[in-house]
Design a protein around this motif. Structure first.
Motif, mmCIF file in Angstrom:
data_model
loop_
_atom_site.group_PDB
_atom_site.id
_atom_site.type_symbol
_atom_site.label_atom_id
_atom_site.label_comp_id
_atom_site.label_asym_id
_atom_site.label_seq_id
_atom_site.Cartn_x
_atom_site.Cartn_y
_atom_site.Cartn_z
ATOM 1 N N PHE A 1 0.732 -1.119 0.161
ATOM 2 C CA PHE A 1 -0.114 -0.094 -0.083
ATOM 3 C C PHE A 1 1.129 1.012 -0.240
ATOM 4 O O PHE A 1 0.683 2.328 -0.826
ATOM 5 C CB PHE A 1 -1.011 0.020 1.124
ATOM 6 C CG PHE A 1 -1.775 1.247 1.127
ATOM 7 C CD1 PHE A 1 -2.957 1.222 0.725
ATOM 8 C CD2 PHE A 1 -1.320 2.235 1.759
ATOM 9 C CE1 PHE A 1 -4.100 2.098 0.909
ATOM 10 C CE2 PHE A 1 -2.220 3.475 1.921
ATOM 11 C CZ PHE A 1 -3.574 3.625 1.292
ATOM 12 N N ILE A 2 2.026 1.336 0.791
ATOM 13 C CA ILE A 2 2.904 2.483 0.969
ATOM 14 C C ILE A 2 3.555 2.505 -0.451
ATOM 15 O O ILE A 2 3.601 3.835 -0.688
ATOM 16 C CB ILE A 2 3.972 2.276 2.092
ATOM 17 C CG1 ILE A 2 3.157 2.241 3.283
ATOM 18 C CG2 ILE A 2 4.953 3.319 2.152
ATOM 19 C CD1 ILE A 2 3.915 1.763 4.617
ATOM 20 N N LEU B 1 2.307 1.813 -3.369
ATOM 21 C CA LEU B 1 1.550 2.153 -4.532
ATOM 22 C C LEU B 1 0.951 3.539 -4.326
ATOM 23 O O LEU B 1 0.794 4.473 -5.065
ATOM 24 C CB LEU B 1 0.465 1.127 -4.593
ATOM 25 C CG LEU B 1 0.845 0.009 -4.958
ATOM 26 C CD1 LEU B 1 -0.378 -1.171 -5.028
ATOM 27 C CD2 LEU B 1 1.272 -0.169 -6.414
ATOM 28 N N ASP B 2 0.747 4.129 -2.921
ATOM 29 C CA ASP B 2 0.204 5.090 -2.605
ATOM 30 C C ASP B 2 1.077 6.319 -2.914
ATOM 31 O O ASP B 2 0.840 7.285 -3.285
ATOM 32 C CB ASP B 2 -0.378 5.137 -1.322
ATOM 33 C CG ASP B 2 -1.432 6.200 -0.878
ATOM 34 O OD1 ASP B 2 -2.255 6.565 -1.720
ATOM 35 O OD2 ASP B 2 -1.283 6.898 0.035
ATOM 36 N N ASN C 1 3.642 6.456 -4.939
ATOM 37 C CA ASN C 1 3.658 6.381 -6.439
ATOM 38 C C ASN C 1 2.610 7.022 -7.148
ATOM 39 O O ASN C 1 2.569 7.867 -8.119
ATOM 40 C CB ASN C 1 3.768 4.919 -7.115
ATOM 41 C CG ASN C 1 4.314 5.132 -8.875
ATOM 42 O OD1 ASN C 1 5.297 5.471 -9.061
ATOM 43 N ND2 ASN C 1 3.220 4.632 -9.309
ATOM 44 N N ARG C 2 1.429 6.828 -6.454
ATOM 45 C CA ARG C 2 -0.043 7.708 -6.909
ATOM 46 C C ARG C 2 0.368 9.207 -6.852
ATOM 47 O O ARG C 2 -0.376 9.951 -7.880
ATOM 48 C CB ARG C 2 -1.111 7.154 -6.078
ATOM 49 C CG ARG C 2 -2.635 7.841 -6.334
ATOM 50 C CD ARG C 2 -3.519 7.540 -5.458
ATOM 51 N NE ARG C 2 -3.096 7.727 -4.065
ATOM 52 C CZ ARG C 2 -3.285 8.921 -3.540
ATOM 53 N NH1 ARG C 2 -4.032 10.034 -4.301
ATOM 54 N NH2 ARG C 2 -3.380 9.279 -2.170
ATOM 55 N N VAL C 3 0.860 9.634 -6.021
ATOM 56 C CA VAL C 3 1.006 10.960 -5.596
ATOM 57 C C VAL C 3 2.481 11.665 -6.333
ATOM 58 O O VAL C 3 2.947 12.809 -6.334
ATOM 59 C CB VAL C 3 0.915 11.538 -4.321
ATOM 60 C CG1 VAL C 3 -0.283 11.047 -3.841
ATOM 61 C CG2 VAL C 3 2.072 10.902 -3.545
ATOM 62 N N PRO D 1 1.958 10.805 1.219
ATOM 63 C CA PRO D 1 0.437 11.378 1.170
ATOM 64 C C PRO D 1 -0.430 10.994 2.419
ATOM 65 O O PRO D 1 -0.057 10.128 3.179
ATOM 66 C CB PRO D 1 -0.194 10.506 0.117
ATOM 67 C CG PRO D 1 0.791 9.116 -0.090
ATOM 68 C CD PRO D 1 2.124 9.787 0.472
ATOM 69 N N THR E 1 -3.101 9.579 3.037
ATOM 70 C CA THR E 1 -3.885 8.130 3.105
ATOM 71 C C THR E 1 -2.727 7.329 3.504
ATOM 72 O O THR E 1 -3.229 6.572 4.653
ATOM 73 C CB THR E 1 -4.088 7.903 1.747
ATOM 74 O OG1 THR E 1 -3.197 8.210 0.534
ATOM 75 C CG2 THR E 1 -5.534 8.342 1.391
ATOM 76 N N THR E 2 -1.594 7.219 3.192
ATOM 77 C CA THR E 2 -0.385 6.661 3.952
ATOM 78 C C THR E 2 -0.191 6.826 5.371
ATOM 79 O O THR E 2 -0.038 5.844 6.204
ATOM 80 C CB THR E 2 0.899 6.730 2.757
ATOM 81 O OG1 THR E 2 0.908 6.206 1.795
ATOM 82 C CG2 THR E 2 1.978 5.955 3.947
#
Length: 511
Positions: free
Chosen positions: A434-435, A437-438, A440-442, A479, A481-482
């Motif tokens: 999750f960390i 991917l999240d 990389n999302r931002v 981010p 979310t993380t």
């Protein structure tokens, strides 16, 4: 379908814990008055905390807590103190460019403090940017969370002694909780007295170094601040360079106290009672000291041979060999016990050095200590259970119990340890993915090692990771979310995962 949990009593007791924080907040308020900084911030927080706690206490139904209510109370209490602890950060940063003014950042910093994780989102840690009172509150949250807030409540409030053993067992860092005295409230008091005594001793020693001229920048403020975060294996420091900001003699002084903090505090009670053989023969303590010695020696060799080519030599009388040994002892003592202090930017070390530190992070401290992680005693039981499995595969008719220090470990305990370890690694793996991917999302690419270390550092309440999450970096760029996931990881990690996960199951509430 009706609830099978008397949540009202759990909420009422949570209110009592929250009210207690209003008393703890008097410490930073006093500093705020002395230094003339953030007085309004802490006055407002105290009033709000007392009001919220009083309001929650009105839910009391005067019934004793059952097993489910105890789990709910412990989970709510730890999450609530993190919420309350975030208030001073938000108020102090309101109207400024402080990163802590953002509620998610404030919650992250507060949770990291109370769970003694030591991960930070402070972009600039200094007394020029933050008040003495706010930074001391940051240190104090770790000290309150180190021995355990519930343990402190049981020690202070006799009415909690009815369910004290169950509450302390739920909060205790490790698979077992040992009752040291006939009354559970007395056991809680013993543990806190030992904890308090070591804290005072370290603060006095550090200030003594300052008075002797061996630590010019270790004044009374820094001495108390670092004692507040060493014994709880916290890792916060009012200095941006952590313990690297101080002389080698300060670092050597802190090392044994980090080791003490990772030791089962019940053993110190046995020492005071004259039962020295109980300490010497304790299998977990022997394995714990042995692991520290082996890992320190191995890391010292790696450092001496160039694992950290930019390592500072640290003093004219502290040659390369002495410096390598000091750096190795400090980093192993810090990361294995989940303290999170640093005297070197190990994020820049060689792959071999970083892998060894990562291995130390997985071990953890002792059960009944302020250290986090999987714990030494669990690893001992896992290894012995694995050896038995191999033996019974060859000898299927044999009956071979698992023993630890001459004591037979019952099968339910072995099963619980194996389940905990499996859940720990599954949650760790999920959080790592999750960390990565999240981030990389931002548009914040993290290396695999950074994502792994970030997950392990928060779930294991360790603090620093590698790369941008290293000992002289921060989690600020991640981010929101993380950060919220990491808040959950820190909360779950401090309470040994299972009590927190239970709260999110239908079985807990309905069946």
């Amino acid at each position: 379908m009706s609830l099978h949990v008397d949540w009202r009593n759990s909420v009422a007791l949570t209110g009592t814990v929250v009210k207690f924080l209003a008393v703890a907040l008097l410490v930073p308020l006093l500093l705020a008055i002395v230094y003339g900084e953030d007085v309004a911030t802490f006055l407002a927080t105290i009033v709000l905390t007392f009001a919220v706690g009083t309001g929650l206490e009105r839910f009391d139904t005067a019934e004793d807590l059952g097993p489910r209510e105890a789990f709910l109370f412990v989970g709510l209490a730890w999450f609530s103190v993190s919420l309350v602890g975030a208030v001073p950060y938000v108020l102090a940063g309101h109207g400024t460019e402080s990163t802590l003014a953002h509620p998610v950042n404030a919650l992250f910093e507060s949770t990291s403090g109370f769970t003694t994780t030591g991960a930070t989102v402070m972009g600039d840690i200094s007394l020029e940017q933050h008040s003495h009172a706010l930074l001391m509150w940051r240190q104090l949250t770790q000290w309150l969370g180190g021995m355990g807030i519930i343990v402190l409540m049981v020690a202070i409030f006799p009415e909690l002694a009815v369910n004290g053993a169950q509450l302390m067992d739920t909060e205790a860092p490790g698979p077992t909780f040992e009752k040291l005295t006939p009354r559970i409230s007395e056991t809680a008091q013993v543990l806190w007295k030992v904890y308090f005594g070591f804290t005072v001793l370290l603060a006095v020693l550090l200030y003594g170094l300052h008075l002797s001229g061996l630590a010019p920048n270790m004044g009374p403020y820094n001495a108390v601040a670092h004692a507040f975060s060493t014994l709880p294996t916290g890792g916060f420091s009012p200095e941006a360079d952590s313990i690297a900001a101080f002389s080698p003699v300060v670092q050597w002084t802190i090392i044994p106290f980090m080791i003490v903090a990772g030791t089962n505090f019940a053993l110190f009670w046995f020492l005071l009672a004259g039962r020295h053989e109980r300490v010497v023969k304790d299998p977990e303590f022997r394995a714990y000291i042995g692991a520290i010695a082996v890992l320190t020696g191995t890391l010292a060799v790696l450092l001496f041979t160039g694992a950290a080519p930019a390592l500072p030599l640290g003093g004219a009388t502290n040659g390369v060999t002495g410096n390598a040994l000091r750096q190795a002892a400090f980093q192993i003592g810090s990361l294995m016990n989940s303290t999170g202090f640093a005297t070197s930017d190990f994020a820049q070390w060689s792959t071999e050095g970083k892998v060894l530190l990562l291995f130390a992070m997985f071990i953890g401290g002792s059960a009944g200590s302020t250290g986090s992680g999987i714990k030494v005693v669990r690893w001992l039981v896992i290894v012995k259970a694995a050896r038995r499995s191999v033996f019974t595969t060859v000898h299927p008719e044999a009956v071979k119990p698992v023993r630890l220090g001459g004591t037979v470990i019952d099968e339910d305990t072995i099963r619980d340890i194996l389940v905990f370890s499996l859940v720990y690694f599954v949650l760790f793996a999920f959080a790592t993915v999750f960390i990565a991917l999240d981030a990389n999302r931002v548009g914040l690419p993290l290396t695999p090692l950074e994502a792994i270390s970030g997950s392990l550092a928060t779930l294991g309440n360790i603090g620093p990771g590698f790369g941008r999450l290293g000992p002289f970096g921060s989690y600020l760029a991640l981010p929101s979310t993380t950060k919220l996931l990491m808040v959950f990881l820190m909360w779950a990690g401090r309470l040994e995962i299972i009590p927190v996960l239970l709260l999110f199951t239908r079985t807990f509430w309905r069946e």
